[in-house]
Design an enzyme around this catalytic site. Sequence first.
Site, PDB file in Angstrom:
ATOM      1  N   GLU A  76       0.814  -1.224   0.000  1.00  0.00           N
ATOM      2  CA  GLU A  76       0.000   0.000   0.000  1.00  0.00           C
ATOM      3  C   GLU A  76       0.846   1.272   0.000  1.00  0.00           C
ATOM      4  O   GLU A  76       0.507   2.244  -0.673  1.00  0.00           O
ATOM      5  CB  GLU A  76      -0.918  -0.008   1.226  1.00  0.00           C
ATOM      6  CG  GLU A  76      -1.894   1.150   1.281  1.00  0.00           C
ATOM      7  CD  GLU A  76      -2.858   1.035   2.453  1.00  0.00           C
ATOM      8  OE1 GLU A  76      -3.354   2.076   2.902  1.00  0.00           O
ATOM      9  OE2 GLU A  76      -3.100  -0.105   2.898  1.00  0.00           O
ATOM     10  N   ASP A  77       1.975   1.265   0.740  1.00  0.00           N
ATOM     11  CA  ASP A  77       2.697   2.522   0.970  1.00  0.00           C
ATOM     12  C   ASP A  77       4.119   2.562   0.419  1.00  0.00           C
ATOM     13  O   ASP A  77       4.822   3.560   0.619  1.00  0.00           O
ATOM     14  CB  ASP A  77       2.753   2.813   2.480  1.00  0.00           C
ATOM     15  CG  ASP A  77       1.376   3.093   3.054  1.00  0.00           C
ATOM     16  OD1 ASP A  77       0.551   3.682   2.336  1.00  0.00           O
ATOM     17  OD2 ASP A  77       1.123   2.716   4.213  1.00  0.00           O
TER      18      ASP A  77
END
Length: 753
Positions: A76-77
């Site tokens: 996700e990051d």
Amino acid sequence: MMRQYELVERVQRYKPDVNEALLNKAYVYAMQKHGHQKRASGDPYFSHPLEVAAILTDMHMDEATIAVALLHDTIEDTTATRQEIDELFGPDMGRLVEGLTKLKKLDLVSKKAEQAENLRKLLLAIASDVRVLLVKLADRLHNMRTLDHVPPEKRLRIAEETMDIYAPLAGRMGMQGMREELEDLAFRHINPDAYRTVTERVAEIFERNRTILTDIENALLALFAKYQIKATVKNRQKKPWSVFRKMETKALSFEQLSDIFGFRVIVDTVEECYHALGAIHTTWSMVPGRFKDYISTPKQNDYRSIHTTIVGPSRQRVELQIRTQEMNRVAEYGVAAHSVYKDAGNGPNGAGPTISKDTNAYAWLRQTIEALAEGDNPEDFLENTRLELFQDQVFCFTPKGRLIALPRGATPIDFAYAVHTDVGDTCVGAKVNGRIMPLVTELKNGDEVEIIRSKAQVPPAAWESIVVTGKARSAIRRATRSAIRKQYSGLGMRILERAFERAGKPFSKDGLKPVLPRLARKDVEDVLAAVGRGELPSTDVLKAVFPDYKDERVASVAPATRQEGWFNLRNAAGMLFHIPGRSSSRKSKKKNGKSGGKEAEEANGALPIRGVRGDLPVRFAPEGAVPGDRIVGILQPGSGITIYPIQSPSLTAFDDQPERWIDVRWDIGEEHRERFPARISVTAINAPGSLADISKVIADNDANIHTLSMARTAPDFTEMLFDLEVWDLKHLNRLLSQLKEDKAVSEVRRVNG
């Protein structure tokens, strides 16, 4: 920040044969990927997945779950991809990490819809492996512990989401410790003043009662020693959110709360639980209605314990929970505490074991996933999931002894749908403890419920406002949609039959199957319903089945001619009926001298309304009103009074003008025979003879047509507005029922403004 070797040592304390290579590999990979990223607090971002992993070691999770915690934000990051995770750690680990990744770039209108879709994705991932839930809850717990560093507006949204979804979800999975801490942290941000007040008062009460609590604890230990029961006794304090919620829901003050403090009795075996209970109840009086045996009847989240309240040694109420060590572990850690593992293969990538799905908590989750498969829209899904997360439950039984757990406030309709969707859809009544009771009856603990069924039943849409479970609400909505679809499908069938007949072409449902792709529909029923709703013209279906078909009738008629055709239709309607004036009774009254001239006759003399002055003109609103309607008068300055039915939406325009409202009512005796105005809307198939059919039904039911207009026209059907004259409300309802049965009619309704 915890070092690599420290993490391995934490796992080794409860799992000596830990896969160190997997933990070291995940630690290094996550630290490199997060690099120099910072959190809102200024700490290195990698400290967050590391703290999540630490929370899971406290729950004694396996190394695969700890590794997933370290990796949970990488996709996700960071620049990490699912493919890269699969290659380095195996597809099983990749699937778990992806299950924890929020959906990105959602093309959704509302934040609520985005929240719902992310929750849907999370629950689907949890259904395949419960470790996704454990990591997600640990992730949320650490985020809540550090929420002070987040901007205030975002902080409140996260706290409310935690209180609405994640804390109840932890409770549903039996993780009471996790649930209480999440609620406590969320409460602190949602209502800081209340949190501070409750916390201070609880601490003050604890300090004041410290000696009493010690005395009760010693009295219990002495009692168990007398009966040779090996037990530990711990006093426990109710959490601030639980105290506040109980005060709010039951309107209690602090002084009225009897269970701010309680005692937990821990023994070794189930038999000793009942032995301890017997010793307590034979020594002190039990408070009636305050005994619950969750050992013989566990909660849906697998919680087991005996609850009782006694009048204790100092004549005060004492709340007790009696359970075994194992029950206490399950109550604290829920699904994470289950020691039944299924070996999924401890290969070189450390796929690790998965927790057994044979638990009540998982049974609930599977039911929720069934609701997901029905395809509710995001907002409905979010609402239904919240409903399913209710914790307060009642336990009811079928006549054969099957236990059904429901939220408090549930009705026999909820019970029926909990048994099976088909049972709910065919429910027409219920017996509660052998007596026929209304379907709106609120069920109580221990009720035996027998559902009375009928195959002819279709669940009314109004049930949706009665039920409290998400499953029942979803099923009622589906049944309502299905009934409407069936109605439109039948109308579409008749439209297509007539359209094909006019074109001189044979029609069959089987003939539609080969052209479904051309019509962009998945099955024949979809085609029929789309035609019935007016979304798909019958000519498009004709051209799909017979590509060489040309609608010569449409091609040769110019727009002006078609408009003229509708004008002639109106004329035909006028010729078809004798349309008299408002009522012949007025003329007779005038002849008998009971009315003072034409103006008085048109104004008030012929309208049997009480509550208005005789010199004020009275008229009806455009939608009319008939005896049997509740009515209200609106004073029109300079022009008299207008009578509206009480349900007319037009009345909202006068909400801020109460001085213009006049209390009026009908004044009609048996000798008074006069028709009154009412407006109805009829949607009918656009075919020769349809208007004549409708007109005949109206005439056969002794009603007059005052005016007729076409509100909306389409190639296949027309909406017509009739201003009628009827005797009263019963007469109008009978006419509407007759019109609904006509084959040419798709929909008929009364128009109220």
